[in-house]
Design a protein around this motif. Structure first.
Motif, mmCIF file in Angstrom:
data_model
loop_
_atom_site.group_PDB
_atom_site.id
_atom_site.type_symbol
_atom_site.label_atom_id
_atom_site.label_comp_id
_atom_site.label_asym_id
_atom_site.label_seq_id
_atom_site.Cartn_x
_atom_site.Cartn_y
_atom_site.Cartn_z
ATOM 1 N N VAL A 130 0.849 -1.186 0.000
ATOM 2 C CA VAL A 130 0.000 0.000 0.000
ATOM 3 C C VAL A 130 0.887 1.240 0.000
ATOM 4 N N ASN A 131 0.296 2.356 -0.327
ATOM 5 C CA ASN A 131 0.995 3.624 -0.226
ATOM 6 C C ASN A 131 0.995 4.042 1.243
ATOM 7 N N GLY A 132 2.181 4.076 1.858
ATOM 8 C CA GLY A 132 2.264 4.379 3.280
ATOM 9 C C GLY A 132 1.730 5.750 3.624
ATOM 10 N N LEU A 133 1.898 6.713 2.715
ATOM 11 C CA LEU A 133 1.412 8.063 2.978
ATOM 12 C C LEU A 133 -0.112 8.108 3.038
ATOM 13 N N ILE A 134 -0.758 7.280 2.226
ATOM 14 C CA ILE A 134 -2.227 7.237 2.253
ATOM 15 C C ILE A 134 -2.711 6.662 3.584
ATOM 16 N N ILE A 135 -2.041 5.616 4.078
ATOM 17 C CA ILE A 135 -2.428 5.028 5.365
ATOM 18 C C ILE A 135 -2.221 6.034 6.491
ATOM 19 N N VAL A 136 -1.084 6.746 6.463
ATOM 20 C CA VAL A 136 -0.852 7.800 7.459
ATOM 21 C C VAL A 136 -1.925 8.875 7.338
ATOM 22 N N GLY A 137 -2.306 9.182 6.087
ATOM 23 C CA GLY A 137 -3.351 10.178 5.856
ATOM 24 C C GLY A 137 -4.697 9.738 6.414
ATOM 25 N N LEU A 138 -5.020 8.442 6.274
ATOM 26 C CA LEU A 138 -6.265 7.925 6.857
ATOM 27 C C LEU A 138 -6.233 8.040 8.377
ATOM 28 N N GLY A 139 -5.070 7.710 8.959
ATOM 29 C CA GLY A 139 -4.932 7.858 10.405
ATOM 30 C C GLY A 139 -5.054 9.310 10.833
ATOM 31 N N ALA A 140 -4.463 10.217 10.037
ATOM 32 C CA ALA A 140 -4.552 11.643 10.348
ATOM 33 C C ALA A 140 -5.992 12.137 10.259
ATOM 34 N N LEU A 141 -6.740 11.642 9.260
ATOM 35 C CA LEU A 141 -8.137 12.044 9.109
ATOM 36 C C LEU A 141 -8.966 11.638 10.317
ATOM 37 N N THR A 142 -8.797 10.387 10.773
ATOM 38 C CA THR A 142 -9.534 9.949 11.960
ATOM 39 C C THR A 142 -9.039 10.683 13.202
ATOM 40 N N GLY A 143 -7.746 11.034 13.231
ATOM 41 C CA GLY A 143 -7.230 11.815 14.350
ATOM 42 C C GLY A 143 -7.833 13.211 14.392
ATOM 43 N N ILE A 144 -7.979 13.835 13.222
ATOM 44 C CA ILE A 144 -8.613 15.151 13.147
ATOM 45 C C ILE A 144 -10.055 15.075 13.641
ATOM 46 N N LEU A 145 -10.769 14.040 13.207
ATOM 47 C CA LEU A 145 -12.146 13.860 13.670
ATOM 48 C C LEU A 145 -12.191 13.631 15.172
ATOM 49 N N SER A 146 -11.207 12.875 15.675
ATOM 50 C CA SER A 146 -11.135 12.629 17.116
ATOM 51 C C SER A 146 -10.934 13.925 17.876
ATOM 52 N N GLY A 147 -10.014 14.759 17.398
ATOM 53 C CA GLY A 147 -9.748 16.024 18.065
ATOM 54 C C GLY A 147 -10.902 17.001 17.958
ATOM 55 N N MET A 148 -11.612 16.975 16.831
ATOM 56 C CA MET A 148 -12.703 17.910 16.609
ATOM 57 C C MET A 148 -13.963 17.525 17.367
ATOM 58 N N SER B 104 -2.774 9.408 13.354
ATOM 59 C CA SER B 104 -3.862 9.828 14.245
ATOM 60 C C SER B 104 -3.359 10.748 15.356
ATOM 61 N N VAL B 105 -2.154 10.483 15.889
ATOM 62 C CA VAL B 105 -1.600 11.333 16.942
ATOM 63 C C VAL B 105 -1.367 12.747 16.410
ATOM 64 N N THR B 106 -0.861 12.839 15.182
ATOM 65 C CA THR B 106 -0.639 14.148 14.570
ATOM 66 C C THR B 106 -1.956 14.844 14.260
ATOM 67 N N GLY B 107 -2.896 14.099 13.695
ATOM 68 C CA GLY B 107 -4.178 14.683 13.312
ATOM 69 C C GLY B 107 -4.998 15.160 14.484
ATOM 70 N N ALA B 108 -4.873 14.489 15.627
ATOM 71 C CA ALA B 108 -5.659 14.877 16.805
ATOM 72 C C ALA B 108 -5.309 16.292 17.264
ATOM 73 N N GLN B 109 -4.036 16.677 17.133
ATOM 74 C CA GLN B 109 -3.631 18.022 17.528
ATOM 75 C C GLN B 109 -4.267 19.074 16.619
ATOM 76 N N VAL B 110 -4.310 18.763 15.313
ATOM 77 C CA VAL B 110 -4.925 19.687 14.355
ATOM 78 C C VAL B 110 -6.425 19.800 14.615
ATOM 79 N N GLY B 111 -7.068 18.656 14.856
ATOM 80 C CA GLY B 111 -8.503 18.659 15.118
ATOM 81 C C GLY B 111 -8.875 19.455 16.344
ATOM 82 N N SER B 112 -8.037 19.397 17.369
ATOM 83 C CA SER B 112 -8.311 20.140 18.607
ATOM 84 C C SER B 112 -8.323 21.649 18.351
ATOM 85 N N GLN B 113 -7.440 22.100 17.464
ATOM 86 C CA GLN B 113 -7.400 23.520 17.135
ATOM 87 C C GLN B 113 -8.668 23.953 16.402
ATOM 88 N N PHE B 114 -9.153 23.107 15.470
ATOM 89 C CA PHE B 114 -10.399 23.409 14.762
ATOM 90 C C PHE B 114 -11.578 23.465 15.726
#
Length: 304
Positions: free
Chosen positions: A12-30, A253-263
């Protein structure tokens, strides 16, 4: 960046998997949800086998829950007695879920069952969230406030025998109620790879009647240990946990959660809840389409 997933047996494309994790992390933070109920469907859409997606998502939820538990523990937001009873039920539930998982694998229906469970669960939760959000938005625009739901025991909970005192939660109820709740969430975690927070929180508030101050922390405590048990059970029985996949998801997800919290700090909670409801309903609709849509070619030939 191609990455080979040894358990899923595909690249798989590793960046896409990281991106999926980031998306769920953003949702988690938001939205304050674990994101596990969206991680598994998104991986399935990308082509990860449902069994590997569910098992690996559970291990990702474990890692994402640790920081939340530490934070809630520092502020005194965890009822450890209640949480321990729920964890005991969750461990029993993972054992039952493992038996169901193996049985469904043997008869070749595990992928279909996982998809059906997601359609039913996400469709129900999304519909309820959308209805409440629309009512809140209408009330906000008209200037009328919606009366808050009262915290009370469900009659069935009040009728159970052998009551205990849960001081942090302000309850005097039978431990059978949280034990059964934990067991049910454990089964769903084993089958679907979800943390179960979006089920636990409303049930703990409006069925068990717990104090709102300890609901989130106690839920995270239960989720942490239940997903640990689920990951171990999958590793020992189904061998479906892909550590490479889980690590990529956790990093995102750990990275995305920080972004989601700001939103979340800059947006209306009511509107955010409506957006989450729409996302959940769209995912449920896509899962339902996958169950009913007949592709042009029902199989492919590819070199091993």
């Amino acid at each position: 960046m191609d990455v080979y997933l040894p358990i899923a047996n595909l690249s798989v494309n590793g960046l896409i998997i990281v991106g999926l994790g980031a998306l769920t992390g953003i949702l988690s933070g938001m939205f304050g949800v674990g994101g596990g109920f969206l991680t598994t469907p998104l991986m399935i859409f990308y082509g990860i086998p449902p069994t590997v997606a569910a098992a690996s998502a559970a291990s990702q939820v474990t890692g994402a829950s640790v920081s939340g538990v530490f934070f809630q523990s520092r502020r005194g937001g965890v009822d450890y007695k209640m949480g321990t009873v729920m964890v005991a039920g969750g461990i029993v539930g993972t054992g039952i879920g493992a038996l169901l998982f193996r049985l469904l694998e043997q008869i070749g229906q595990i992928d279909t069952v996982i998809s059906i469970l997601y359609v039913v669960l996400l469709g129900s939760i999304g519909s309820l969230m959308a209805r409440e959000s629309i009512q809140a938005i209408r009330a906000e625009r008209s200037g009328h406030k919606i009366a808050a739901k009262k915290r009370r025991h469900h009659p069935m909970v009040a009728s159970l025998p052998m009551r205990w005192r849960f001081y942090r939660s302000g309850l005097y109820i039978s431990p059978l109620a949280p034990l059964l709740l934990g067991c049910g969430v454990g089964i769903l975690t084993m089958l679907m790879g979800i943390g179960g927070g979006f089920i636990l929180v409303p049930v703990m508030l409006y069925v068990l009647g717990m104090s709102a101050n300890v609901v989130v922390g106690t839920s995270l405590w239960q989720i942490l240990f239940t997903t640990i048990a689920t990951t171990m059970m999958h590793a020992l029985t189904t061998q479906a946990v892909d550590i490479v996949l889980a690590s990529l998801l956790l990093f995102g997800s750990v990275t995305g959660a920080q972004v989601g919290s700001q939103f979340a700090q800059k947006s209306s909670p009511v509107k955010l809840r409506l957006v989450l409801a729409i996302i959940v309903l769209l995912v449920a609709a896509r899962m339902a389409l996958g169950l009913t849509y007949m592709p042009d070619s029902i199989y492919t030939l590819a070199p091993l």
